[in-house]
Design a protein around this motif. Structure first.
Motif, PDB file in Angstrom:
ATOM      1  N   LEU A 157      11.656 -23.429  49.290  1.00 47.01           N
ATOM      2  CA  LEU A 157      11.615 -22.023  48.902  1.00 47.01           C
ATOM      3  C   LEU A 157      11.643 -21.854  47.389  1.00 47.01           C
ATOM      4  CD1 LEU A 157      14.033 -20.707  51.661  1.00 47.01           C
ATOM      5  CD2 LEU A 157      11.594 -20.163  51.450  1.00 47.01           C
ATOM      6  N   ASP A 158      12.412 -22.691  46.687  1.00 43.76           N
ATOM      7  CA  ASP A 158      12.407 -22.643  45.217  1.00 43.76           C
ATOM      8  C   ASP A 158      11.006 -22.901  44.662  1.00 43.76           C
ATOM      9  OD1 ASP A 158      15.030 -22.018  44.945  1.00 43.76           O
ATOM     10  OD2 ASP A 158      15.623 -23.827  43.871  1.00 43.76           O
ATOM     11  N   LEU A 159      10.375 -23.939  45.184  1.00 44.55           N
ATOM     12  CA  LEU A 159       9.033 -24.269  44.712  1.00 44.55           C
ATOM     13  C   LEU A 159       8.054 -23.133  44.994  1.00 44.55           C
ATOM     14  CD1 LEU A 159       8.815 -28.023  45.822  1.00 44.55           C
ATOM     15  CD2 LEU A 159       9.084 -27.149  43.495  1.00 44.55           C
ATOM     16  N   MET A 160       8.186 -22.536  46.169  1.00 49.02           N
ATOM     17  CA  MET A 160       7.276 -21.452  46.518  1.00 49.02           C
ATOM     18  C   MET A 160       7.492 -20.223  45.627  1.00 49.02           C
ATOM     19  SD  MET A 160       6.794 -19.491  50.184  1.00 49.02           S
ATOM     20  CE  MET A 160       8.382 -18.633  50.095  1.00 49.02           C
ATOM     21  N   ASP A 166       5.617 -17.349  40.836  1.00 48.23           N
ATOM     22  CA  ASP A 166       5.983 -17.170  39.431  1.00 48.23           C
ATOM     23  C   ASP A 166       7.099 -16.131  39.251  1.00 48.23           C
ATOM     24  OD1 ASP A 166       5.796 -17.830  36.744  1.00 48.23           O
ATOM     25  OD2 ASP A 166       4.315 -16.274  36.306  1.00 48.23           O
ATOM     26  N   LEU A 167       8.147 -16.248  40.065  1.00 52.49           N
ATOM     27  CA  LEU A 167       9.252 -15.285  40.002  1.00 52.49           C
ATOM     28  C   LEU A 167      10.374 -15.742  39.073  1.00 52.49           C
ATOM     29  CD1 LEU A 167       9.557 -14.176  43.737  1.00 52.49           C
ATOM     30  CD2 LEU A 167       8.437 -12.982  41.843  1.00 52.49           C
ATOM     31  N   GLY A 168      10.258 -16.904  38.451  1.00 54.42           N
ATOM     32  CA  GLY A 168      11.237 -17.353  37.473  1.00 54.42           C
ATOM     33  C   GLY A 168      12.636 -17.479  38.039  1.00 54.42           C
ATOM     34  N   ALA A 169      13.621 -17.027  37.254  1.00 52.56           N
ATOM     35  CA  ALA A 169      15.021 -17.144  37.658  1.00 52.56           C
ATOM     36  C   ALA A 169      15.304 -16.381  38.945  1.00 52.56           C
ATOM     37  CB  ALA A 169      15.922 -16.652  36.534  1.00 52.56           C
ATOM     38  N   ARG A 170      14.659 -15.231  39.136  1.00 51.94           N
ATOM     39  CA  ARG A 170      14.854 -14.474  40.379  1.00 51.94           C
ATOM     40  C   ARG A 170      14.386 -15.297  41.584  1.00 51.94           C
ATOM     41  NH1 ARG A 170      15.553  -9.198  41.163  1.00 51.94           N
ATOM     42  NH2 ARG A 170      14.846  -8.685  39.050  1.00 51.94           N
ATOM     43  N   GLY A 171      13.288 -16.032  41.419  1.00 48.62           N
ATOM     44  CA  GLY A 171      12.787 -16.855  42.509  1.00 48.62           C
ATOM     45  C   GLY A 171      13.747 -17.957  42.901  1.00 48.62           C
ATOM     46  N   VAL A 172      14.417 -18.551  41.904  1.00 51.09           N
ATOM     47  CA  VAL A 172      15.424 -19.570  42.197  1.00 51.09           C
ATOM     48  C   VAL A 172      16.551 -18.972  43.036  1.00 51.09           C
ATOM     49  CG1 VAL A 172      17.172 -21.058  41.163  1.00 51.09           C
ATOM     50  CG2 VAL A 172      14.897 -20.957  40.167  1.00 51.09           C
ATOM     51  N   GLY A 173      17.011 -17.785  42.663  1.00 46.53           N
ATOM     52  CA  GLY A 173      18.068 -17.130  43.426  1.00 46.53           C
ATOM     53  C   GLY A 173      17.639 -16.767  44.832  1.00 46.53           C
ATOM     54  N   LEU A 174      16.414 -16.259  44.984  1.00 39.84           N
ATOM     55  CA  LEU A 174      15.903 -15.906  46.309  1.00 39.84           C
ATOM     56  C   LEU A 174      15.786 -17.137  47.198  1.00 39.84           C
ATOM     57  CD1 LEU A 174      13.076 -13.309  45.498  1.00 39.84           C
ATOM     58  CD2 LEU A 174      15.182 -12.884  46.787  1.00 39.84           C
TER      59      LEU A 174
END
Length: 421
Positions: A157-160, A166-174
């Motif tokens: 999910l982090d990679l996606m 390209d969600l950056g830090a928000r993507g890591v949290g999600l």
């Protein structure tokens, strides 16, 4: 130990995925955001720690209905507390950032990460309880399977979210939040099959002062956890005060510390379970054997990690961070991070012993004293910059071990008087 090896992979993956972008501000933002999340979520770490000790003691005493009731009680409390945290995030997030030294792009990235992580709060706290229960009953393979599921989901999910969307830090949290919900569903499937639901009515779960005892036993552990979290928040905030690059470099090095701490906590968790069983069975011999064996293995493993980080830390830093300035700063401070696995062994092991014994007052007092001494030390060493910051952290682990070690003779004397004739 294998299960514990996978726990810090959540932080490692978060760091590596965002670090590969070469954005020092985003990496530092995740560092600051992770500190906020740890402070808020691990305030309720008693759902893991207290659950292990109480479950192990109930198992040692042969009280199967209470063992099962503890699981459902802990999961229910974790879900409720998580929902409360999610509802209060608009209040908690500004308060947390008001106490930290950030600003600008650093704050924007950190807030995005923290907001996304709150989505997983109910699942994350409930998984604390499930893991604690699994350790308490000695089902370590199940705990390993649960952690592997969570980490595989987190990586994908982090990679996606970061590399594809390209969600950056928000993507890591999600990514991490979604992985926590997947882990909760998996955990419930794992533990649900072995529960005898017919004998677990509401009276068994929440009656007879059950919840009161749960919180009474764990109140001191909660205060202990908050005190230690404040220590790490102070460390992160001190790094942020020195600038974006020092904060990012410290975060990379703390991934090394996290890996060592969680793996060595595998021995501490063994101590929790074995000491809890010994107290439930009223066996001083079992307790002394658990302390001796886990102590010997912990010391050897701590030495091994120290050598590994010292010799291979440079390439690992390059793997986690693409920014050249961050790499240079982290390499300069690597010896301090390499020393922590060895210096921290007594503190982590004693934590396990006293958690298994559910001696919350000793844990609370030792943590408060250690954190206070650490803060004083950091203030005195502040003129030395990052070097002073890491010296204070090393001494902080020594303070924890020394303060808790003062209570060990009394614990052993108590077992001697409690042991059967």
């Amino acid at each position: 130990m294998l299960g514990q090896t996978t726990v810090p992979l959540v932080g490692l993956v978060d760091t590596a995925v965002i670090g590969a972008t070469g954005d020092a501000a985003a990496l530092a933002g995740v560092a600051l955001g992770a500190t906020v999340i740890n402070l808020i979520f691990w305030t309720f770490g008693f759902l893991r720690m207290g659950m292990t000790g109480m479950t192990a003691q109930a198992a040692g005493a042969g009280d199967a209905p209470e063992v099962e009731a503890l699981l459902l009680r802990g999961v229910a409390v974790g879900l409720v507390l998580g929902v409360v945290l999610f509802a209060l995030q608009l209040l908690l997030i500004p308060l947390a950032f008001a106490a930290l030294s950030g600003g600008g792009a650093l704050d924007d990235a950190a807030r995005a990460f923290v907001g996304a992580r709150f989505i997983g709060a109910p699942a994350g706290l409930a998984v604390f309880a499930i893991n604690g229960w699994l350790f308490g009953v000695g089902r370590t393979r199940a705990a390993l399977a649960l952690q592997i599921v969570m980490n595989v989901a987190n990586i994908a999910l982090d990679l996606m979210f970061v590399w594809h969307f390209d969600l950056g830090a928000r993507g890591v949290g999600l990514g991490t939040s979604c992985a926590e919900w997947i882990a909760l569903a998996t955990g419930l499937l794992i533990v649900g099959r072995g529960i005898d639901w017919r004998r677990l009515g509401s009276a068994a779960l929440f009656g007879g002062g059950a919840l009161k005892r749960l919180f009474a036993v764990n109140a001191d552990i909660m205060i202990r956890t908050i005190a230690l979290l404040l220590l790490f928040v102070w460390f992160t905030n001190a790094g942020a005060r020195l600038g974006t690059v020092p904060l990012a470099a410290n975060h990379v090095l703390m991934q090394f510390v996290s890996v060592a701490a969680f793996v060595l906590d595998g021995f501490a968790f063994t101590a929790e379970s074995r000491v809890g069983h010994a107290i439930g069975a009223r066996s001083e011999a079992q307790m002394r054997r658990a302390i001796r064996l886990t102590g010997e293995f912990s010391l050897l493993a701590g030495l091994g990690f120290a050598l590994l980080f010292f010799l291979a830390g440079g390439p690992l830093i390059d793997l986690l961070a693409a920014n050249a300035d961050v790499r240079t700063q982290a390499r300069a401070l690597l010896p301090f991070a390499a020393a922590i696995p060895l210096i921290g062994v007594p503190a982590w092991l004693l934590d396990g012993i006293f958690i298994g014994a559910t001696r919350g007052r000793a844990l609370r007092n030792a943590a408060i004293v250690a954190t206070a001494l650490y803060i004083v030390t950091d203030l005195l060493l502040r003129p030395f910059g990052s070097i002073g910051l890491w010296w204070a952290m090393l001494l902080g682990y020594a303070y924890r071990a020394g303060a808790l070690g003062l209570y060990l003779p009394a614990l052993l004397r108590g077992m001697k008087t409690a042991a059967p004739e």
